[in-house]
Design a protein around this motif. Sequence first.
Motif, mmCIF file in Angstrom:
data_model
loop_
_atom_site.group_PDB
_atom_site.id
_atom_site.type_symbol
_atom_site.label_atom_id
_atom_site.label_comp_id
_atom_site.label_asym_id
_atom_site.label_seq_id
_atom_site.Cartn_x
_atom_site.Cartn_y
_atom_site.Cartn_z
ATOM 1 N N PHE A 160 2.518 1.697 5.837
ATOM 2 C CA PHE A 160 3.067 0.155 5.922
ATOM 3 C C PHE A 160 3.352 -0.695 7.288
ATOM 4 N N ASN A 161 3.455 0.673 8.508
ATOM 5 C CA ASN A 161 3.285 -0.129 9.422
ATOM 6 C C ASN A 161 2.469 -0.696 10.296
ATOM 7 N N MET A 162 0.992 -0.363 9.446
ATOM 8 C CA MET A 162 -0.537 -0.736 10.144
ATOM 9 C C MET A 162 0.025 -2.096 9.556
ATOM 10 N N ILE A 163 0.391 -2.202 8.610
ATOM 11 C CA ILE A 163 0.213 -3.972 7.938
ATOM 12 C C ILE A 163 1.497 -4.826 8.698
ATOM 13 N N GLY A 164 2.062 -4.050 8.476
ATOM 14 C CA GLY A 164 3.252 -4.471 9.694
ATOM 15 C C GLY A 164 2.939 -5.242 11.054
#
Length: 257
Positions: A46-50
């Motif tokens: 999630f942190n990479m997508i965001g």
Amino acid sequence: MTLLKVENVTKRFSGLTAVNECSFTVKSGTVHALIGPNGAGKTTMFNMIGGAFPPTSGNIVFDGTQLAGQPPYKRNRLGIARTFQLISLFNEMNVIENVMAGSFCRTKAGLFASLFSLPNATREQALTRKKGREILEFVGLDAGPHVEENLARNLSYGEQRILEIARALASDPKLLLLDEPAAGMNPTEKVRLAAMIRRVRERGVTVLIVEHDMRLIMDCADIITVLDHGSRIAEGSPDEIRSHPKVIEAYLGKGAA
């Protein structure tokens, strides 16, 4: 149509590999769940997508745009909004102001016009407030007149989680990332949350959700991707996933299948 494509993404922190050559796609108009045991790499993904941090290797493509090098605010403008495991609201602002803050990436009036309450800024603020009230009604929070004075910190825990979703929706996302939205909710609140997620999908917003509550996931997800030790081990419909031997092994240990 594919909205999000994750291609052979790896993330390493010093000697730890949190995500390992993981690939999956999210189709437009679906609720797509990302599940797995603790430490599987879900929040890291999630942190990479965001945009909280970059992948060590691999590509993430959103609606045809490579996300590499794009900071979180630009990803928000592209149409990605998210919530967090830990509630992150403006506690000293009232409920409607919190939702209005989510519209900031879509507003056009500049700082000067806002400071001096020029007509274009005033009109835009009125429209943003109206939109905020409509979103509050959509997510099931009371949008009555008292909302103007009700501070975010005065809401119940479950209501604060819903308010955070409302704020994310105010940015008009194409993709909504929900990071453990049911955490801390009671059973009744979870049923309402699942119904709201389905309404979000019906509204045309694609949802990618990380959640440990399997009953909620099975109730609202169209597709489930399962991670274990940073790698994808299974993907399919809820019925396919609940009986998948690798998934049973990941959650219950070897021999459980």
